[in-house]
Design an enzyme around this catalytic site. Structure first.
Site, PDB file in Angstrom:
ATOM      1  N   ARG A 269     -48.908  74.530 -21.387  1.00 53.01           N
ATOM      2  CA  ARG A 269     -48.107  73.397 -21.833  1.00 53.01           C
ATOM      3  C   ARG A 269     -48.288  73.216 -23.341  1.00 53.01           C
ATOM      4  NH1 ARG A 269     -50.123  69.250 -20.665  1.00 53.01           N
ATOM      5  NH2 ARG A 269     -51.914  69.774 -19.371  1.00 53.01           N
TER       6      ARG A 269
ATOM      7  N   TYR B 107     -42.921  78.712 -19.529  1.00 56.24           N
ATOM      8  CA  TYR B 107     -44.176  78.409 -18.825  1.00 56.24           C
ATOM      9  C   TYR B 107     -43.986  77.226 -17.860  1.00 56.24           C
ATOM     10  CZ  TYR B 107     -48.687  76.536 -17.708  1.00 56.24           C
ATOM     11  OH  TYR B 107     -49.750  76.036 -16.989  1.00 56.24           O
ATOM     12  N   GLY B 108     -44.630  77.291 -16.713  1.00 58.84           N
ATOM     13  CA  GLY B 108     -44.468  76.309 -15.636  1.00 58.84           C
ATOM     14  C   GLY B 108     -44.364  74.859 -16.065  1.00 58.84           C
TER      15      GLY B 108
ATOM     16  N   LYS C 295     -44.333  68.132 -14.158  1.00 61.89           N
ATOM     17  CA  LYS C 295     -44.918  67.220 -15.142  1.00 61.89           C
ATOM     18  C   LYS C 295     -43.850  66.310 -15.752  1.00 61.89           C
ATOM     19  CE  LYS C 295     -48.974  69.048 -14.682  1.00 61.89           C
ATOM     20  NZ  LYS C 295     -50.016  68.288 -13.983  1.00 61.89           N
TER      21      LYS C 295
ATOM     22  N   HIS D 112     -51.376  61.409 -11.925  1.00 66.02           N
ATOM     23  CA  HIS D 112     -51.833  62.809 -11.964  1.00 66.02           C
ATOM     24  C   HIS D 112     -53.038  62.923 -11.040  1.00 66.02           C
ATOM     25  CE1 HIS D 112     -53.273  66.325 -14.759  1.00 66.02           C
ATOM     26  NE2 HIS D 112     -52.606  66.765 -13.719  1.00 66.02           N
TER      27      HIS D 112
ATOM     28  N   SER E 254     -56.484  68.355 -16.514  1.00 65.14           N
ATOM     29  CA  SER E 254     -56.134  69.720 -16.124  1.00 65.14           C
ATOM     30  C   SER E 254     -57.371  70.615 -16.120  1.00 65.14           C
ATOM     31  CB  SER E 254     -55.131  70.289 -17.124  1.00 65.14           C
ATOM     32  OG  SER E 254     -54.076  69.393 -17.283  1.00 65.14           O
TER      33      SER E 254
ATOM     34  N   CYS F 140     -59.989  70.825 -14.170  1.00 59.30           N
ATOM     35  CA  CYS F 140     -61.312  70.278 -13.839  1.00 59.30           C
ATOM     36  C   CYS F 140     -61.588  70.451 -12.355  1.00 59.30           C
ATOM     37  CB  CYS F 140     -61.391  68.800 -14.176  1.00 59.30           C
ATOM     38  SG  CYS F 140     -61.663  68.470 -15.909  1.00 59.30           S
TER      39      CYS F 140
ATOM     40  N   ASP G 238     -51.926  67.744  -7.148  1.00 55.62           N
ATOM     41  CA  ASP G 238     -51.683  67.455  -8.565  1.00 55.62           C
ATOM     42  C   ASP G 238     -51.052  66.094  -8.845  1.00 55.62           C
ATOM     43  OD1 ASP G 238     -51.886  68.380 -11.268  1.00 55.62           O
ATOM     44  OD2 ASP G 238     -49.757  68.839 -11.289  1.00 55.62           O
TER      45      ASP G 238
ATOM     46  N   ARG H 165     -51.729  81.638 -13.528  1.00 57.21           N
ATOM     47  CA  ARG H 165     -51.380  80.702 -12.447  1.00 57.21           C
ATOM     48  C   ARG H 165     -50.891  81.406 -11.197  1.00 57.21           C
ATOM     49  NH1 ARG H 165     -51.760  74.891 -13.481  1.00 57.21           N
ATOM     50  NH2 ARG H 165     -52.543  74.802 -15.602  1.00 57.21           N
TER      51      ARG H 165
ATOM     52  N   ARG I  39     -64.909  66.500 -17.159  1.00 62.25           N
ATOM     53  CA  ARG I  39     -65.912  67.555 -17.293  1.00 62.25           C
ATOM     54  C   ARG I  39     -66.835  67.134 -18.439  1.00 62.25           C
ATOM     55  NH1 ARG I  39     -65.650  73.272 -16.495  1.00 62.25           N
ATOM     56  NH2 ARG I  39     -63.730  73.017 -15.314  1.00 62.25           N
TER      57      ARG I  39
HETATM   58  C1  OXD Z   1     -51.842  70.707 -15.545  1.00 63.77           C
HETATM   59  C2  OXD Z   1     -51.250  71.386 -14.387  1.00 63.77           C
HETATM   60  O1  OXD Z   1     -51.829  71.265 -16.642  1.00 63.77           O
HETATM   61  O2  OXD Z   1     -51.354  70.833 -13.289  1.00 63.77           O
HETATM   62  O3  OXD Z   1     -52.341  69.584 -15.368  1.00 63.77           O
HETATM   63  O4  OXD Z   1     -50.651  72.457 -14.550  1.00 63.77           O
HETATM   64 MN    MN Z   2     -52.032  68.844 -13.397  1.00 67.10          MN
END
Ligand code: OXD
Ligand code: MN
Length: 595
Positions: A70, A211-212, A220, A240, A262, A264, A287, A379, A410
């Protein structure tokens, strides 16, 4: 165009976008297996997809090396007034941003097919679900959306001629001139990428990335950024958070929603198999949680997604066997390494590493290589229904009642294994000050401490000060039916830099303590930072953990916390007068307790 569209808003939007982007063709997707196979066939033929040897109907893709995560710096919340986007979001006025982006969109789909992707976030037809239509020029996006969302002609039927939807415009930003040969992962350079949200009109415009998180706009962009803004207006929550169901040996069920930044370990926790006898854990989502107050006054959560888009490196039968079983077939992999046997591999996978592989950049990789074979943010995309422990009720339209909220991050120091909030307001204080050491899921430097309130910093579609107030308001509405709130840190290290807590399936021991707190049966001690288990309060049966390590895991280091105060103050200061007064009070009370 392959199908006639009856919805007036969709028809005029398709016309408007195709006039601007000038695609070669327009194709309305139906989410069918035939469509998936056909698009995958095209991508196999042009070399962007690679079939995997031992996973039926599964494929690997390599992204451009610049398009792996991202892009938070290029992500915008565009509102008329900057105050409404707030200090944690990049901002431009809608006019300004649209002007810039229209310049990029002009002719951007030349030589490509414009796919129109009708999808539902949440079960199709459920009152809590939202319909989105993504327009994209990327067949990779289409096949991923097949897995991550509910894509079906029923979505268009449901829309009818005048139903409303959230328009999500996406282009990879790589027009093809006459005769130009395509590359395997077309995208735009970083400075031309824009991931834009217009919450005042529920609109998403994404440009330049495949990218996703930048391109699968249901996730997101819609289910978090736009949905969080809608949720605030309508009095619900888009978070989230993973959702799981824990069942104790007596058969009592507890539902937990947990927010971690993200990478963690959200997916690991969501599918965790308890190490304590008699306890059962089932996954509802890994998620995103959409939560509404039900007729009984409790908070009910649904997972709006249909699949998992998980971080591959570190996923193994050791760390997450249920994820490994979920990705045995019908899955898409991105930026992994490919072994000589034609299989995916990543750092942290079970067994011996391959002697030779082709890495995520399509270069030879051997055991002697000093670089990672898979990108750290490689991923997998897999259908949620393939998870062996997917909860029977995961698609229940009314959702599951949440008993427990967990926040965390974390942290190698300072933060103990678990603490319970002293009150709802204190829980909101804990969520609003949550911090984590950065990882590879977001572009930027790795290992810095970053405040990531409720793990929503990159995902809140409005002013985060107002978002904190929304949490306080939801607590007022829920009153004595509100979930209990906890803060965890599985990542505390000893002085040698070794993790003190085994984590993974042993995290069930912490969840068990939380359930016992809900039931009022677990003993606890009140400390300045919250309520902690007594030293022997956690079930550590069968665990090889010294009492010194346990002490260290639960140690409240008041000096270290005092040293955190300036950073918390600095963090709160950025919200100015949008910081709720009740959080100022929490900070003051925290200081008083620390003495
Ligand atoms: C993130 C994801 O980056 O879930 O939080 O891909
Ligand atoms: Mn996420």
């Amino acid at each position: 165009m392959n199908v006639t569209v009856n919805n007036a808003k969709l028809n005029s939007w398709i016309k408007e976008v195709s006039a601007l982007c000038q695609p070669e063709d327009i194709y309305i997707c139906d989410g069918s297996k035939e469509e998936y196979d056909r698009l995958m066939g095209i991508m196999l033929a042009n070399g962007s997809a690679l079939p995997l040897a031992n996973r039926p109907n599964s494929f690997h893709f390599r992204s451009d090396p610049s398009d792996v995560a991202r892009v938070e710096d290029r992500t915008y919340i565009s509102t008329t007034s900057q105050d409404d986007a707030g200090p944690t979001n990049n901002w431009m006025t809608p006019d300004e941003l649209k002007n810039i982006m229209k310049g990029f969109y002009k002719g951007c789909m030349k030589g490509r097919v414009m796919y129109v992707i009708p999808f539902s976030m949440g079960p199709i037809g459920s009152p809590i679900s939202k319909i989105g239509i993504e327009i994209s020029d990327s067949p990779y996006v289409v096949v991923n959306m097949h897995i991550m969302t509910r894509m079906s002609p029923r979505v268009l039927e449901l829309l009818g001629s005048d139903g409303d939807f959230i328009p999500c415009l996406h282009s990879i930003g790589a027009p093809l001139q006459e005769g130009q040969k395509d590359v395997k992962w077309p995208c735009a350079p970083i400075e031309d990428k824009y991931i834009s949200h217009f919450p005042e009109e529920n609109l998403i415009w994404s440009y330049g990335s495949g990218y996703g998180g930048n391109a699968l706009l249901g996730k997101k962009c819609l289910a978090l950024r736009i949905a969080s803004a809608i949720a605030r207006r309508e009095g619900w929550m888009a978070e989230h958070m993973l959702i799981l169901r824990l069942t104790n040996p007596e058969g009592k069920q507890y539902h937990i929603a947990a927010a971690f930044p993200s990478a963690c370990g959200k997916t690991n926790l969501a599918m965790m198999q308890p190490s304590i006898p008699g306890w059962k854990c089932e996954c509802v989502g890994d998620d995103i949680a959409w939560m509404k107050i039900g007729p009984d006054g409790r908070l009910y959560a649904i997972n709006p997604e249909n699949g998992f888009f998980g971080v591959a490196p570190g996923t193994s039968y050791e760390t997450n066997p249920m994820a490994m079983d979920s990705i045995k077939e019908n899955s898409i992999f991105t930026n992994c390494a490919i072994t000589d046997a034609g299989e995916v591999w990543w750092e942290g996978m079970d067994g011996e590493p391959p002697v030779h592989a082709i890495d995520w950049k399509e270069k030879d990789w051997t055991l002697a290589s000093t670089t990672d074979a898979a990108h750290p943010n490689a991923r997998f995309t897999a259908p949620a229904s393939q998870c062996p422990v997917i909860c029977d009720d995961w698609e229940k339209p009314e959702g599951v009642p949440i008993d427990i909220f967990i926040f965390g991050g974390r942290r190698s120091t300072v933060v103990p294994l678990v603490s319970e909030a002293l009150s709802w307001d204190h829980g909101v204080f804990l969520g609003s000050t949550a911090a984590s050491e950065t990882t590879a899921a977001n572009i930027g430097s790795v290992g810095n401490l970053r405040r990531d309130p409720f793990a929503m910093k990159p995902f809140c579609g409005y002013n985060m000060g107002d978002y904190f107030q929304h949490w306080l308001d939801m607590g007022d509405k829920l009153a004595d039916k509100a979930p209990k709130m906890f803060y965890v840190n599985w990542f505390r290290k000893d002085s040698d830099g070794k993790f003190l807590w085994p984590g993974f399936s042993d995290n069930s021991r912490i969840l068990k303590w939380m359930c016992e707190r809900v039931d009022g049966t677990a003993a606890a001690v009140e400390t300045p930072i919250g309520i902690l288990p007594q030293e022997d309060g956690l079930d550590t049966d069968g665990l090889d953990l010294s009492s010194d390590d346990m002490k260290e895991l639960l140690r409240v280091d008041t000096d270290a916390w005092r040293q955190e105060l300036p950073d918390i103050e600095k963090h709160f200061a950025i919200f100015g007068d949008r910081l709720p007064e009740r959080l100022r009070v929490q900070l003051q009370e925290f200081k008083n307790r620390l003495g």
